[in-house]
Structures are given as structure tokens and as C-alpha cells.
Write a protein that holds these residues in place. Structure first.
Motif, PDB file in Angstrom:
ATOM      1  N   LEU A   1      21.190   8.728  36.103  1.00 31.84           N
ATOM      2  CA  LEU A   1      20.908   7.406  36.660  1.00 31.84           C
ATOM      3  C   LEU A   1      22.181   6.625  36.961  1.00 31.84           C
ATOM      4  N   ILE A   2      23.190   6.734  36.098  1.00 28.68           N
ATOM      5  CA  ILE A   2      24.364   5.866  36.210  1.00 28.68           C
ATOM      6  C   ILE A   2      25.594   6.543  36.810  1.00 28.68           C
ATOM      7  N   HIS A   3      25.511   7.825  37.158  1.00 27.44           N
ATOM      8  CA  HIS A   3      26.739   8.554  37.478  1.00 27.44           C
ATOM      9  C   HIS A   3      27.438   8.093  38.749  1.00 27.44           C
ATOM     10  N   ASP A   4      26.742   7.370  39.624  1.00 30.96           N
ATOM     11  CA  ASP A   4      27.379   6.869  40.851  1.00 30.96           C
ATOM     12  C   ASP A   4      27.399   5.343  40.900  1.00 30.96           C
ATOM     13  N   VAL A   5      27.299   4.690  39.768  1.00 31.41           N
ATOM     14  CA  VAL A   5      27.349   3.229  39.733  1.00 31.41           C
ATOM     15  C   VAL A   5      28.664   2.737  40.353  1.00 31.41           C
ATOM     16  N   ASP A   6      28.571   1.787  41.270  1.00 30.04           N
ATOM     17  CA  ASP A   6      29.738   1.162  41.900  1.00 30.04           C
ATOM     18  C   ASP A   6      30.561   2.155  42.724  1.00 30.04           C
ATOM     19  N   HIS A   7      29.912   3.182  43.244  1.00 32.42           N
ATOM     20  CA  HIS A   7      30.638   4.167  44.058  1.00 32.42           C
ATOM     21  C   HIS A   7      31.154   3.503  45.333  1.00 32.42           C
ATOM     22  N   ALA A   8      32.407   3.781  45.696  1.00 32.70           N
ATOM     23  CA  ALA A   8      33.062   3.104  46.817  1.00 32.70           C
ATOM     24  C   ALA A   8      32.827   3.785  48.153  1.00 32.70           C
ATOM     25  N   GLY A   9      32.135   4.926  48.163  1.00 34.08           N
ATOM     26  CA  GLY A   9      31.865   5.600  49.425  1.00 34.08           C
ATOM     27  C   GLY A   9      32.973   6.508  49.899  1.00 34.08           C
ATOM     28  N   VAL A  10      34.004   6.669  49.077  1.00 35.27           N
ATOM     29  CA  VAL A  10      35.101   7.591  49.396  1.00 35.27           C
ATOM     30  C   VAL A  10      35.433   8.392  48.147  1.00 35.27           C
ATOM     31  N   PRO A  11      36.040   9.583  48.296  1.00 37.12           N
ATOM     32  CA  PRO A  11      36.362  10.414  47.129  1.00 37.12           C
ATOM     33  C   PRO A  11      37.511   9.846  46.304  1.00 37.12           C
ATOM     34  N   ASN A  12      37.685  10.416  45.121  1.00 38.02           N
ATOM     35  CA  ASN A  12      38.735   9.944  44.217  1.00 38.02           C
ATOM     36  C   ASN A  12      40.128  10.016  44.845  1.00 38.02           C
ATOM     37  N   ALA A  13      40.366  11.079  45.594  1.00 35.80           N
ATOM     38  CA  ALA A  13      41.687  11.234  46.214  1.00 35.80           C
ATOM     39  C   ALA A  13      42.016  10.059  47.133  1.00 35.80           C
TER      40      ALA A  13
ATOM     41  N   SER B   1      21.426  17.323  39.699  1.00 37.10           N
ATOM     42  CA  SER B   1      20.838  16.012  39.991  1.00 37.10           C
ATOM     43  C   SER B   1      21.654  15.279  41.050  1.00 37.10           C
ATOM     44  N   ASP B   2      22.957  15.540  41.091  1.00 34.56           N
ATOM     45  CA  ASP B   2      23.842  14.894  42.059  1.00 34.56           C
ATOM     46  C   ASP B   2      23.586  15.387  43.476  1.00 34.56           C
ATOM     47  N   VAL B   3      23.076  16.603  43.607  1.00 33.47           N
ATOM     48  CA  VAL B   3      22.796  17.182  44.932  1.00 33.47           C
ATOM     49  C   VAL B   3      21.344  17.651  44.992  1.00 33.47           C
ATOM     50  N   ALA B   4      20.470  16.911  44.336  1.00 39.06           N
ATOM     51  CA  ALA B   4      19.074  17.347  44.182  1.00 39.06           C
ATOM     52  C   ALA B   4      18.357  17.508  45.514  1.00 39.06           C
ATOM     53  N   HIS B   5      18.803  16.766  46.538  1.00 39.07           N
ATOM     54  CA  HIS B   5      18.132  16.865  47.838  1.00 39.07           C
ATOM     55  C   HIS B   5      18.243  18.253  48.449  1.00 39.07           C
ATOM     56  N   THR B   6      19.279  18.998  48.062  1.00 41.59           N
ATOM     57  CA  THR B   6      19.472  20.331  48.628  1.00 41.59           C
ATOM     58  C   THR B   6      18.505  21.348  48.048  1.00 41.59           C
ATOM     59  N   MET B   7      17.865  20.999  46.926  1.00 39.36           N
ATOM     60  CA  MET B   7      16.958  21.922  46.254  1.00 39.36           C
ATOM     61  C   MET B   7      15.526  21.394  46.264  1.00 39.36           C
ATOM     62  N   GLN B   8      15.213  20.585  47.290  1.00 42.54           N
ATOM     63  CA  GLN B   8      13.864  20.068  47.459  1.00 42.54           C
ATOM     64  C   GLN B   8      13.404  20.369  48.889  1.00 42.54           C
ATOM     65  N   HIS B   9      12.269  19.774  49.282  1.00 40.13           N
ATOM     66  CA  HIS B   9      11.700  20.055  50.599  1.00 40.13           C
ATOM     67  C   HIS B   9      12.694  19.731  51.717  1.00 40.13           C
ATOM     68  N   TRP B  10      12.553  20.421  52.834  1.00 37.85           N
ATOM     69  CA  TRP B  10      13.442  20.277  53.975  1.00 37.85           C
ATOM     70  C   TRP B  10      13.565  18.826  54.433  1.00 37.85           C
ATOM     71  N   HIS B  11      12.438  18.092  54.503  1.00 34.95           N
ATOM     72  CA  HIS B  11      12.506  16.715  55.001  1.00 34.95           C
ATOM     73  C   HIS B  11      13.287  15.812  54.049  1.00 34.95           C
ATOM     74  N   ILE B  12      13.236  16.118  52.741  1.00 36.84           N
ATOM     75  CA  ILE B  12      14.034  15.356  51.782  1.00 36.84           C
ATOM     76  C   ILE B  12      15.511  15.687  51.951  1.00 36.84           C
TER      77      ILE B  12
ATOM     78  N   ASP C   1      32.196  15.267  38.945  1.00 40.85           N
ATOM     79  CA  ASP C   1      33.420  15.321  39.738  1.00 40.85           C
ATOM     80  C   ASP C   1      33.730  16.777  40.056  1.00 40.85           C
ATOM     81  N   ILE C   2      33.171  17.253  41.150  1.00 41.46           N
ATOM     82  CA  ILE C   2      33.323  18.668  41.507  1.00 41.46           C
ATOM     83  C   ILE C   2      34.555  18.909  42.368  1.00 41.46           C
ATOM     84  N   MET C   3      35.261  17.848  42.744  1.00 43.51           N
ATOM     85  CA  MET C   3      36.454  18.000  43.569  1.00 43.51           C
ATOM     86  C   MET C   3      37.704  18.253  42.738  1.00 43.51           C
ATOM     87  N   ASP C   4      37.630  17.979  41.435  1.00 43.76           N
ATOM     88  CA  ASP C   4      38.773  18.201  40.556  1.00 43.76           C
ATOM     89  C   ASP C   4      38.801  19.681  40.162  1.00 43.76           C
TER      90      ASP C   4
END
Length: 328
Positions: free
Chosen positions: A69-81, A200-211, A146-149
Motif C-alpha cells: 500500500l505504501i511503497h510508492d507514497v510521494d513518488h516523484a514520477g522519475v527514477p532514483n537516478a 504487487s508493484d507490477v501486478a497489472h502485468t499478471m492480470q487481464h489484458w485490459h487491466i 527498487d529493481i533498478m539498483d
């Protein structure tokens, strides 16, 4: 939440457990019915062992849901780099390592500590030891997103390999029902939790096509806004189609396979992999057109196109239907 429901689903694991019992079909069915009506100690031990203790640990279960629920709180829309490159406040505050993730934990934890959430806190933990354990679980779970690290990803990969694979590189991975030590069980549980949070961070990729389509377009919008604002040099519309195929092949599908292979989801483990494979197949067929439409939709919504460009872009709109729109 869906993943956690599956990890503690008694029916899936119960059927698997009972199917190994040498009985006649009618006797086995009756035994299964009795076990579901009133699970015995053996059943609970089997469930505990099959989920590496997660099914018997409400604190860990809540931690996973809370972290998702909280893992993207206040995300700035750009990666850490990019945050580091810009000298953003969060990068200065938390350093170059997982700045956005650390910031999310910080904000969420500060909020949880507010007086108005005192009753909630007493439901989560009852003493200092449990509080510290809960915080440690949350921090580790959120950092897993953080899968980019590369360094952190390497640590997690090594933990998975040590937990689920034998030393012999030619051997198969260890199954969930093998006898393991407490240390092994903790390592397996930690690795499973990390992969649940990543899923959970990429859950849309493992659900129905329209999602998948809906949230893939929202991700495109987020990245394209950053590009238009000059916060990144890379235009996401260039190579988006191929990039998503690579993302499926090198991250999503391997992640879905691990969710299946770890064994804690029982027969439900096939579902996530099946959706990932099907979405990858659909994207390979339809993704180029979808990518073009994403750019058309974005420019129409945000008004970046001139009239001449708009007329050219109209050629990308399907003749047999209206221009797709994102839900508000």
C-alpha cells in the motif's frame, strides 16, 4: 491482498497434501471434506511448512499488505537516478541508495506514528520487540521494489538461489515440502515476501489484458510527462513497444515463474504466470498499434500537438471505433 489470500488459502494446499495420501477415491474425498471442516494439527503443520511460516504469522501477512500500500507514497514520477541527478530533496536526505523507497517508508511510518492511529498500532504490535520486527519487515519489503539498483537486485537473487536451489548448478530447485532448518525457513520466507512485493508493484502485468493495457498507458503517461518537463532525456515513445517485450522477457515472466516455483501459492501459482505469458503474447501482436495510440491519447489530453500534427495523428485512430480514453 489477492496474493496474500492465495498464500494462506487452505483449500489449495490441503488438496495438494491430501492427494499424496494412498486411499481410494471415495475415501480420499471424505478425508478431504473432514480436513476442511476441522483441520487437524498435521494439516496446520503442513500449511505452516508449505508457506515457510508465513501462513502462521499475522504480523508478516499484514506487513506485506501494508508495504504494498505504501511503497510508492510521494513518488516523484522519475527514477532514483534522476532524483540524484537533480539534487532533489529526497536524494539529499536519504542518499543515492533507494531514495524514493526510503522516502515512502519515512512518510508512511511518520503518519502511522500519529496519535490518531494509536488504536491501529495496538492492533499491529503489542510490544517494542514486535514494533521493531514490523518496521524491519516493512523496510525490507519496500526496498525490494527498487529493481533498478543492481547491487540490491544481486543480493536478492543470491538469497533466492540460496533459499530455493541446491549448490549444484545442474540440480533442480528445492521443493517446498522438503525438511528445512529454521534459518532456511526464514530465508525462504524473506525471499518469498520480496517477490510478492515486487509482483504487487507490477501486478497489472499478471492480470487481464485490459487491466494491463490501462496501467501500461498510465505508466507511459507518467514517463512522457517527465520527458516533456525536461526531467529525463529519453523519449519513452521511442522503443516503447520493444521495451515492454524486453520487460516481460527479462523481469515479469521470470518473476511469475518464481511465484509458481516457490510453491506457497499451491495450484494458484499457475495463474500469474499464465496471465504474464498471455499478455506478452497479446502485446507482441497488438503492442505497436497500442504504443502509437498511447502517444495520440497523451497529446490529445495534454494539448501538445498543433493542428497539423493532430491531422497526421488522426491516421493512427482506428477506423472501426472511437479513440480509446483512460478512465478518470
Amino acid at each position: 491482498v489477492k496474493l496474500m489470500r492465495r498464500i494462506i488459502n487452505q483449500d489449495d494446499i490441503d488438496v495438494e497434501w491430501m492427494s499424496s495420501t494412498p486411499m481410494g477415491s471415495e475415501e480420499k474425498k471424505e478425508s478431504e471434506r473432514r480436513a476442511r471442516r476441522k483441520p487437524n494439527a498435521s494439516f496446520h503443520k503442513n500449511l505452516h511448512d508449505s508457506t515457510f511460516g508465513i501462513s502462521s504469522d499475522p504480523l508478516t501477512q499484514f506487513c506485506v499488505v501494508f508495504s504494498a500500500l505504501i511503497h510508492d507514497v510521494d513518488h516523484a514520477g522519475v527514477p532514483n537516478a534522476q532524483l540524484v541527478k537533480e539534487g532533489a530533496e529526497v536524494a539529499l536526505k536519504f542518499g543515492e541508495k533507494s531514495a524514493a523507497e526510503q522516502n515512502s517508508v519515512y512518510i508512511a511510518w511518520e503518519m502511522l506514528m500519529e496519535p490518531k492511529y494509536e488504536v491501529l498500532r495496538t492492533c499491529i504490535y503489542t510490544n517494542e520487540e514486535e514494533r521493531q520486527r514490523f518496521r524491519q519487515l516493512v523496510v525490507n519489503a519496500v526496498m525490494a521494489t527498487d529493481i533498478m539498483d543492481r547491487e540490491l537486485q544481486s543480493v536478492r537473487k543470491n538469497r533466492w538461489d540460496k533459499a530455493f536451489c541446491n549448490d549444484d548448478v545442474n540440480s533442480t530447485c528445492v521443493s517446498a515440502d522438503e525438511s528445512i532448518t529454521h534459518v532456511d525457513q526464514s530465508r525462504k520466507a524473506t525471499s518469498v515476501i520480496e517477490h510478492i512485493i515486487q509482483a504487487s508493484d507490477v501486478a497489472h502485468t499478471m492480470q487481464h489484458w485490459h487491466i494491463f493495457k490501462r496501467w501500461n498507458e498510465r505508466l507511459f503517461d507518467e514517463m512522457y510527462i517527465a520527458y516533456k518537463m525536461g526531467r529525463t532525456d529519453k523519449d519513452p515513445s521511442i522503443g516503447w513497444y520493444q521495451g515492454q517485450i524486453g520487460f516481460f522477457d527479462h523481469y515479469i515472466i521470470p518473476l511469475a515463474r518464481k511465484l509458481k516455483e516457490c510453491g506457497v501459492f499451491g495450484v494458484a501459482g499457475n495463474e500469474y504466470l499464465s496471465y504474464a505469458l498471455e499478455n506478452r503474447r497479446e502485446w507482441e501482436i497488438k503492442g505497436e498499434e497500442e504504443s502509437e495510440l498511447m502517444l495520440v491519447n497523451f497529446n490529445l489530453r495534454h494539448g501538445f500537438w498543433s493542428g497539423h500534427q493532430l491531422m497526421e495523428g488522426a491516421n493512427m485512430i482506428p477506423e472501426n471505433g472511437p479513440l480509446p480514453e483512460l478512465p478518470p
